[in-house]
Design an enzyme around this catalytic site. Structure first.
Site, PDB file in Angstrom:
ATOM      1  N   GLU A 113       0.935  -1.200   0.011  1.00 12.59           N
ATOM      2  CA  GLU A 113       0.028   0.175  -0.072  1.00 12.59           C
ATOM      3  C   GLU A 113       0.844   1.172   0.080  1.00 12.59           C
ATOM      4  O   GLU A 113       2.050   1.275   0.370  1.00 12.59           O
ATOM      5  CB  GLU A 113      -0.945   0.064   1.217  1.00 12.59           C
ATOM      6  CG  GLU A 113      -2.011  -1.139   1.089  1.00 12.59           C
ATOM      7  CD  GLU A 113      -3.031  -0.959   2.422  1.00 12.59           C
ATOM      8  OE1 GLU A 113      -4.044  -1.316   1.972  1.00 12.59           O
ATOM      9  OE2 GLU A 113      -2.655  -0.657   3.418  1.00 12.59           O
ATOM     10  N   HIS A 228      -9.767   9.531   2.490  1.00 13.32           N
ATOM     11  CA  HIS A 228      -9.409   8.269   1.476  1.00 13.32           C
ATOM     12  C   HIS A 228      -9.504   9.013   0.239  1.00 13.32           C
ATOM     13  O   HIS A 228     -10.856   9.422  -0.081  1.00 13.32           O
ATOM     14  CB  HIS A 228     -10.209   6.917   1.923  1.00 13.32           C
ATOM     15  CG  HIS A 228      -9.343   5.992   1.343  1.00 13.32           C
ATOM     16  ND1 HIS A 228      -9.389   5.624   0.024  1.00 13.32           N
ATOM     17  CD2 HIS A 228      -8.942   4.918   1.631  1.00 13.32           C
ATOM     18  CE1 HIS A 228      -8.694   4.656  -0.260  1.00 13.32           C
ATOM     19  NE2 HIS A 228      -8.420   4.135   0.802  1.00 13.32           N
ATOM     20  N   ARG A 276      -1.596   9.024   0.998  1.00 11.86           N
ATOM     21  CA  ARG A 276      -2.785   9.210   0.697  1.00 11.86           C
ATOM     22  C   ARG A 276      -3.233  10.743   0.469  1.00 11.86           C
ATOM     23  O   ARG A 276      -4.206  11.142  -0.376  1.00 11.86           O
ATOM     24  CB  ARG A 276      -3.715   8.771   1.772  1.00 11.86           C
ATOM     25  CG  ARG A 276      -4.151   7.350   1.654  1.00 11.86           C
ATOM     26  CD  ARG A 276      -5.059   6.889   2.709  1.00 11.86           C
ATOM     27  NE  ARG A 276      -4.979   5.443   2.500  1.00 11.86           N
ATOM     28  CZ  ARG A 276      -5.251   4.592   3.236  1.00 11.86           C
ATOM     29  NH1 ARG A 276      -5.968   5.097   4.676  1.00 11.86           N
ATOM     30  NH2 ARG A 276      -5.406   3.258   3.272  1.00 11.86           N
ATOM     31  N   HIS A 337     -12.127   9.790   6.389  1.00  5.82           N
ATOM     32  CA  HIS A 337     -11.734   8.224   6.339  1.00  5.82           C
ATOM     33  C   HIS A 337     -11.238   7.965   7.917  1.00  5.82           C
ATOM     34  O   HIS A 337     -11.596   6.985   8.509  1.00  5.82           O
ATOM     35  CB  HIS A 337     -10.682   8.088   5.511  1.00  5.82           C
ATOM     36  CG  HIS A 337     -10.331   6.459   5.396  1.00  5.82           C
ATOM     37  ND1 HIS A 337     -11.647   5.520   5.309  1.00  5.82           N
ATOM     38  CD2 HIS A 337      -9.315   5.667   5.487  1.00  5.82           C
ATOM     39  CE1 HIS A 337     -10.844   4.103   5.234  1.00  5.82           C
ATOM     40  NE2 HIS A 337      -9.425   4.388   5.254  1.00  5.82           N
ATOM     41  N   ARG A 372      -1.564   9.295   8.800  1.00  5.82           N
ATOM     42  CA  ARG A 372      -1.323   7.719   8.915  1.00  5.82           C
ATOM     43  C   ARG A 372      -0.906   7.183   7.660  1.00  5.82           C
ATOM     44  O   ARG A 372      -1.184   7.240   6.689  1.00  5.82           O
ATOM     45  CB  ARG A 372      -2.743   7.305   9.246  1.00  5.82           C
ATOM     46  CG  ARG A 372      -2.832   6.007   9.561  1.00  5.82           C
ATOM     47  CD  ARG A 372      -4.037   5.427   9.683  1.00  5.82           C
ATOM     48  NE  ARG A 372      -4.775   5.702   8.530  1.00  5.82           N
ATOM     49  CZ  ARG A 372      -5.935   4.564   8.019  1.00  5.82           C
ATOM     50  NH1 ARG A 372      -5.548   3.236   8.499  1.00  5.82           N
ATOM     51  NH2 ARG A 372      -6.461   4.665   6.757  1.00  5.82           N
TER      52      ARG A 372
END
Ligand SMILES: Cc1cc2nc3c(=O)[nH]c(=O)nc-3n(C[C@H](O)[C@H](O)[C@H](O)COP(=O)(O)OP(=O)(O)OC[C@H]3O[C@@H](n4cnc5c(N)ncnc54)[C@H](O)[C@@H]3O)c2cc1C
Length: 510
Positions: A113, A228, A276, A337, A372
């Site tokens: 990811e 997100h 992100r 998110h 994060r």
């Protein structure tokens, strides 16, 4: 239901259940949860849980990636603890029966990811959270943990500066009750529902954070709300937008404009696997540039069998809406998110109020800093819940005295959720300005005055969303720079003077 316990846990996601199962060895445990047991953010986590298992991976690499994403605000000791304790606890989940995906040799099939320099995402296909929730709930049956559903925690009991339990509303009988506890553990999850577009289910109204703030606990870094980049456009289930996991880009999915032009290489050298916040802002920018309400996420070039096997939930869900992702791109938009901030806690989940603890998404251990890293949140919840249970075995001897009469207002609070969402989406989203934040503040301050100091049994969640929205806005206004998830158009760069947490604390009674 017991009215006095050693450990009172509010919330039945990964954090609350992990703690409850472990603490059951040391004393009586009651879990209050506001809907059904499995109604939690945990249940919807798709991508997985990050942990160092790869042959080419090392704890130092995971620490480095986490700290890099956090842009100077990560609490490094907490990061090291999380990374070092993680693999053991993931193995423990596996041993409990969690059906993580494995390769032909029985090793975890590690996903990739954004922001991770190695493959380290342990997953159960694309329904990792559901599988973890299932196993943890099964595990509670082997212990003396009591789980009580449909109990909405309303406010914390505070006496002589200590937290002594919780007032709650039984949603079936509409009666208010009180549970006393030696230790009260908030594990109430995130705040996504203060936004219109969110991947979070209806439970995510920031109750724990609002309750803790009201009794004077320190709350940190509320401006760092993660959006997100890829939630399905214009379709909602139970108040949440359906998420398309980042793992899909990890396997080759490509973001394109509505006209089918790939764009991520124009924004970041990591392309579709950029962090992100970069991807989310790029999507927003392309939506504005092409005058579109969405961008496209395309996996149709990948083998259809691979997609159906690796992402069964995403495939089936999209198909039920008439989108065959093996043949056509998915229209997606950024959606609120995850919250990096929350109730400020140390590495044993202790808040600034004695006998009050916070775990999982409602707590702020500082591991995420300003941003994060994907799949670090399940890990954080797991690791610090386990540590807290071990440390808390000695928490005894609270002096409860007579039950305090609850102060309940005669009026019911207004339902403001819709207005809050509109304001937050419009002024406190991915790109913020001083002017927009001031408009948001004026509106939310006005809403706040509609609630007095009593407990509102109707619309208790609305009361909490007002507090939480105010915390996000005030924290955002205080940080006059752009860092991680907090992007201020007026101050587009990072500034050394803000290399610190934003801490908010009330004088109680808010
Ligand atoms: C769609 C989606 C996908 C995600 N994917 C990933 C992923 O792949 N990897 C990853 O690491 N993270 C992921 N996340 C984030 C991660 O799932 C959450 O951060 C994590 O599950 C939070 O766990 P928790 O135990 O802190 O809270 P939750 O799981 O949200 O549980 C909160 C609990 O508190 C209860 N509660 C709340 N308020 C009250 C109240 N007033 N009274 C009583 N009970 C209350 C709720 O009912 C619930 O039981 C995802 C999140 C979403 C929404």
């Amino acid at each position: 239901m017991p009215q006095q316990v050693d450990f009172l846990v509010v919330g039945s996601g990964i954090a609350g259940l992990t703690f409850a199962n472990k603490a059951a060895k040391y004393g009586t445990v009651l879990v209050l949860t506001k809907k059904r047991k499995a109604d939690s953010n945990t249940n919807y986590a798709q991508g997985g849980i990050a942990a160092v298992f790869g042959r080419d991976d090392k704890p130092e690499y995971h620490i480095e990636d986490t700290v890099k994403a956090g842009e100077g605000l990560c609490h490094k000791r907490a990061v090291r603890t999380m990374v070092h304790d993680g693999p053991g606890l993931v193995n423990e989940l596996h041993a409990m029966g969690c059906r993580f995906s494995v390769d032909a040799n029985g090793r975890f099939d590690l996903g990739q990811e954004g922001g991770h320099s190695r493959r380290r995402i342990v997953h159960a296909k694309d329904h990792t959270g559901q599988e973890i929730e299932r196993v943890l709930l099964e595990e509670t049956k082997k212990t003396d943990v009591t789980i009580s559903e449909n109990e909405i925690a309303l406010d914390l009991v505070i006496r002589d500066g200590e937290c002594l339990g919780v007032y709650y509303l039984d949603a079936d009988t509409r009666r208010i009750g009180l549970v006393h506890a030696n230790a009260t553990i908030l594990a109430t999850g995130g705040i996504g529902q203060i936004y219109q577009h969110t991947t979070n289910p209806a439970i995510a109204t920031g109750d724990g954070i609002a309750m803790a703030y009201r009794i004077g606990a320190k709350v940190a870094n509320m401006e760092f709300v993660q959006f997100h980049p890829t939630a399905v456009f214009n379709i909602k289930i139970d108040g949440r937008s359906f998420l398309i996991s980042e793992a899909i880009r990890g396997e080759g999915g490509v973001l394109k404009t509505k006209d089918g032009v790939p764009f991520m290489d124009n924004y970041d050298s990591a392309g579709n696997l950029a962090p992100r916040d970069v991807v989310a802002r790029a999507c927003l920018n392309e939506m504005m540039r092409t005058d579109s309400r969405y961008v496209l996420l395309d996996v149709s070039h990948l083998p259809a069998d691979f997609i159906k096997n690796r992402f069964p939930t995403i495939y089936e869900t999209c198909l039920s809406w008439g989108i065959d992702i093996t043949r056509e791109p998915i229209p997606v938009v950024p959606a609120a998110h995850y919250l990096c901030g929350g109730i400020l806690v140390n590495e044993w989940a202790e808040s600034s109020i004695p006998r009050l603890y916070a775990l999982g998404e409602c707590g702020c251990t500082g591991v995420h800093g300003a941003n994060r890293l994907a799949s670090n949140s399940l890990l954080e919840a797991l690791v610090f819940a386990a540590r807290a249970a071990d440390k808390m075995k000695k928490v005894t001897g609270a002096k409860f005295g007579k039950p305090v009469k609850i102060k309940q207002t005669a009026k019911t609070g207004p339902n403001l959720l819709f207005q809050i969402k509109e304001i937050m989406d419009r002024y406190v989203g991915l790109i913020r300005t001083d002017e927009g934040l001031q408009i948001a503040k004026a509106n939310v301050d006005r809403f706040r005055r509609l609630f007095d100091n009593g407990i509102h049994i109707i619309n208790a969640e609305s009361r909490n969303t007002v507090v939480v929205a105010q915390l996000v806005i005030d924290s955002a206004l205080e940080r006059k720079e752009s860092r991680g998830l907090h992007y201020m158009a007026d101050y587009p760069t990072k500034r050394q003077a803000y290399s610190r947490d934003t801490i908010k604390q009330s004088q109680g009674g808010t």
